[in-house]
Design a protein around this motif. Structure first.
Motif, PDB file in Angstrom:
ATOM      1  N   ALA A  53       0.834  -1.201   0.000  1.00  0.00           N
ATOM      2  CA  ALA A  53       0.000   0.000   0.000  1.00  0.00           C
ATOM      3  C   ALA A  53       0.869   1.252   0.000  1.00  0.00           C
ATOM      4  CB  ALA A  53      -0.916  -0.003   1.207  1.00  0.00           C
ATOM      5  N   MET A  54       0.676   2.083  -1.002  1.00  0.00           N
ATOM      6  CA  MET A  54       1.442   3.324  -1.092  1.00  0.00           C
ATOM      7  C   MET A  54       0.540   4.556  -1.002  1.00  0.00           C
ATOM      8  SD  MET A  54       4.348   1.958  -1.274  1.00  0.00           S
ATOM      9  CE  MET A  54       5.433   3.322  -1.549  1.00  0.00           C
ATOM     10  N   THR A  55      -0.765   4.348  -1.007  1.00  0.00           N
ATOM     11  CA  THR A  55      -1.721   5.449  -0.994  1.00  0.00           C
ATOM     12  C   THR A  55      -2.796   5.184   0.057  1.00  0.00           C
ATOM     13  OG1 THR A  55      -3.106   4.375  -2.662  1.00  0.00           O
ATOM     14  CG2 THR A  55      -1.386   5.882  -3.468  1.00  0.00           C
ATOM     15  N   VAL A  56      -3.606   6.180   0.289  1.00  0.00           N
ATOM     16  CA  VAL A  56      -4.783   6.033   1.143  1.00  0.00           C
ATOM     17  C   VAL A  56      -5.997   6.452   0.337  1.00  0.00           C
ATOM     18  CG1 VAL A  56      -3.670   6.301   3.373  1.00  0.00           C
ATOM     19  CG2 VAL A  56      -4.389   8.329   2.145  1.00  0.00           C
ATOM     20  N   PRO A  57      -7.156   5.974   0.691  1.00  0.00           N
ATOM     21  CA  PRO A  57      -7.428   5.113   1.825  1.00  0.00           C
ATOM     22  C   PRO A  57      -7.036   3.670   1.549  1.00  0.00           C
ATOM     23  CG  PRO A  57      -9.438   5.404   0.583  1.00  0.00           C
ATOM     24  CD  PRO A  57      -8.389   6.268  -0.069  1.00  0.00           C
ATOM     25  N   GLN A  58      -6.887   2.923   2.602  1.00  0.00           N
ATOM     26  CA  GLN A  58      -6.740   1.470   2.539  1.00  0.00           C
ATOM     27  C   GLN A  58      -7.873   0.912   3.380  1.00  0.00           C
ATOM     28  OE1 GLN A  58      -4.596  -0.288   0.567  1.00  0.00           O
ATOM     29  NE2 GLN A  58      -4.047   1.734  -0.219  1.00  0.00           N
ATOM     30  N   ILE A  59      -8.636   0.013   2.779  1.00  0.00           N
ATOM     31  CA  ILE A  59      -9.877  -0.447   3.385  1.00  0.00           C
ATOM     32  C   ILE A  59      -9.843  -1.962   3.576  1.00  0.00           C
ATOM     33  CG2 ILE A  59     -12.395  -0.514   3.118  1.00  0.00           C
ATOM     34  CD1 ILE A  59     -11.846   1.899   1.041  1.00  0.00           C
ATOM     35  N   PHE A  60     -10.309  -2.387   4.750  1.00  0.00           N
ATOM     36  CA  PHE A  60     -10.394  -3.800   5.101  1.00  0.00           C
ATOM     37  C   PHE A  60     -11.789  -4.085   5.613  1.00  0.00           C
ATOM     38  CE2 PHE A  60      -6.058  -2.517   5.461  1.00  0.00           C
ATOM     39  CZ  PHE A  60      -5.324  -3.588   5.002  1.00  0.00           C
ATOM     40  N   ILE A  61     -12.389  -5.164   5.138  1.00  0.00           N
ATOM     41  CA  ILE A  61     -13.663  -5.634   5.660  1.00  0.00           C
ATOM     42  C   ILE A  61     -13.368  -6.968   6.330  1.00  0.00           C
ATOM     43  CG2 ILE A  61     -16.011  -6.353   5.134  1.00  0.00           C
ATOM     44  CD1 ILE A  61     -15.917  -4.440   2.718  1.00  0.00           C
ATOM     45  N   GLY A  62     -13.477  -6.967   7.636  1.00  0.00           N
ATOM     46  CA  GLY A  62     -13.004  -8.121   8.398  1.00  0.00           C
ATOM     47  C   GLY A  62     -11.510  -8.249   8.149  1.00  0.00           C
ATOM     48  N   GLU A  63     -11.065  -9.416   7.808  1.00  0.00           N
ATOM     49  CA  GLU A  63      -9.648  -9.625   7.482  1.00  0.00           C
ATOM     50  C   GLU A  63      -9.398  -9.539   5.978  1.00  0.00           C
ATOM     51  OE1 GLU A  63      -7.139  -9.758   9.683  1.00  0.00           O
ATOM     52  OE2 GLU A  63      -8.736  -9.321  11.115  1.00  0.00           O
ATOM     53  N   THR A  64     -10.445  -9.227   5.208  1.00  0.00           N
ATOM     54  CA  THR A  64     -10.320  -9.158   3.757  1.00  0.00           C
ATOM     55  C   THR A  64      -9.856  -7.778   3.333  1.00  0.00           C
ATOM     56  OG1 THR A  64     -12.098 -10.765   3.500  1.00  0.00           O
ATOM     57  CG2 THR A  64     -11.562  -9.422   1.575  1.00  0.00           C
ATOM     58  N   TYR A  65      -8.786  -7.742   2.584  1.00  0.00           N
ATOM     59  CA  TYR A  65      -8.248  -6.493   2.063  1.00  0.00           C
ATOM     60  C   TYR A  65      -9.045  -6.086   0.830  1.00  0.00           C
ATOM     61  CZ  TYR A  65      -4.908  -3.319  -0.166  1.00  0.00           C
ATOM     62  OH  TYR A  65      -4.314  -2.243  -0.764  1.00  0.00           O
ATOM     63  N   VAL A  66      -9.674  -4.925   0.881  1.00  0.00           N
ATOM     64  CA  VAL A  66     -10.462  -4.416  -0.234  1.00  0.00           C
ATOM     65  C   VAL A  66      -9.580  -3.616  -1.178  1.00  0.00           C
ATOM     66  CG1 VAL A  66     -12.352  -2.871  -0.894  1.00  0.00           C
ATOM     67  CG2 VAL A  66     -12.583  -4.377   1.106  1.00  0.00           C
ATOM     68  N   GLY A  67      -8.749  -2.742  -0.626  1.00  0.00           N
ATOM     69  CA  GLY A  67      -7.913  -1.859  -1.436  1.00  0.00           C
ATOM     70  C   GLY A  67      -8.269  -0.417  -1.147  1.00  0.00           C
ATOM     71  N   GLY A  68      -8.287   0.402  -2.202  1.00  0.00           N
ATOM     72  CA  GLY A  68      -8.547   1.824  -2.045  1.00  0.00           C
ATOM     73  C   GLY A  68      -9.965   2.217  -2.408  1.00  0.00           C
ATOM     74  N   SER A  69     -10.147   3.508  -2.615  1.00  0.00           N
ATOM     75  CA  SER A  69     -11.455   4.065  -2.911  1.00  0.00           C
ATOM     76  C   SER A  69     -12.051   3.497  -4.198  1.00  0.00           C
ATOM     77  CB  SER A  69     -11.335   5.593  -3.017  1.00  0.00           C
ATOM     78  OG  SER A  69     -12.574   6.170  -3.292  1.00  0.00           O
ATOM     79  N   ASP A  70     -11.251   3.401  -5.250  1.00  0.00           N
ATOM     80  CA  ASP A  70     -11.749   2.849  -6.515  1.00  0.00           C
ATOM     81  C   ASP A  70     -12.149   1.389  -6.360  1.00  0.00           C
ATOM     82  OD1 ASP A  70     -11.324   5.290  -7.737  1.00  0.00           O
ATOM     83  OD2 ASP A  70      -9.417   4.705  -8.649  1.00  0.00           O
ATOM     84  N   ASP A  71     -11.398   0.651  -5.565  1.00  0.00           N
ATOM     85  CA  ASP A  71     -11.707  -0.762  -5.336  1.00  0.00           C
ATOM     86  C   ASP A  71     -13.031  -0.905  -4.574  1.00  0.00           C
ATOM     87  OD1 ASP A  71      -9.220  -1.813  -6.467  1.00  0.00           O
ATOM     88  OD2 ASP A  71      -8.289  -0.865  -4.723  1.00  0.00           O
ATOM     89  N   LEU A  72     -13.248  -0.020  -3.601  1.00  0.00           N
ATOM     90  CA  LEU A  72     -14.495  -0.038  -2.845  1.00  0.00           C
ATOM     91  C   LEU A  72     -15.677   0.296  -3.758  1.00  0.00           C
ATOM     92  CD1 LEU A  72     -15.883  -0.323  -0.059  1.00  0.00           C
ATOM     93  CD2 LEU A  72     -15.538   2.151   0.218  1.00  0.00           C
ATOM     94  N   ALA A  73     -15.499   1.296  -4.624  1.00  0.00           N
ATOM     95  CA  ALA A  73     -16.561   1.680  -5.558  1.00  0.00           C
ATOM     96  C   ALA A  73     -16.867   0.525  -6.515  1.00  0.00           C
ATOM     97  CB  ALA A  73     -16.159   2.931  -6.325  1.00  0.00           C
ATOM     98  N   ALA A  74     -15.844  -0.183  -6.948  1.00  0.00           N
ATOM     99  CA  ALA A  74     -16.050  -1.336  -7.845  1.00  0.00           C
ATOM    100  C   ALA A  74     -16.832  -2.431  -7.130  1.00  0.00           C
ATOM    101  CB  ALA A  74     -14.711  -1.870  -8.352  1.00  0.00           C
TER     102      ALA A  74
END
Length: 79
Positions: A53-74
């Motif tokens: 991870a080199m940017t923010v946000p970094q998002i986790f749901i439980g122990e699952t790594y989602v990624g950043g804002s674009d990943d959450l939107a996807a």
């Protein structure tokens, strides 16, 4: 069924962080925000959870790594 813990690592004045938090709020999802603007222990924790991870946000749901804002939107678009 209980909602899994959502963790989001952010920095001050980050527009992508604002966008991700807005989406989570619109979905009624409770989350814990960790501001890593000044680095410190939570930044180290984020990097331990997402070593590349080199940017923010970094998002986790439980122990699952989602990624950043674009990943959450996807994820949201996928349902």
């Amino acid at each position: 069924m209980a909602q899994p813990q959502i963790d989001i690592y952010t920095k001050f004045a980050c527009p992508f962080c604002v966008r991700a938090k807005r989406l989570l709020k619109e979905k009624g999802a409770a989350f814990t925000e960790y501001d890593i603007t000044m680095g410190g222990e939570k930044r180290d924790e984020m990097l331990a959870r997402a070593p590349k991870a080199m940017t923010v946000p970094q998002i986790f749901i439980g122990e699952t790594y989602v990624g950043g804002s674009d990943d959450l939107a996807a994820l949201e678009r996928e349902g």
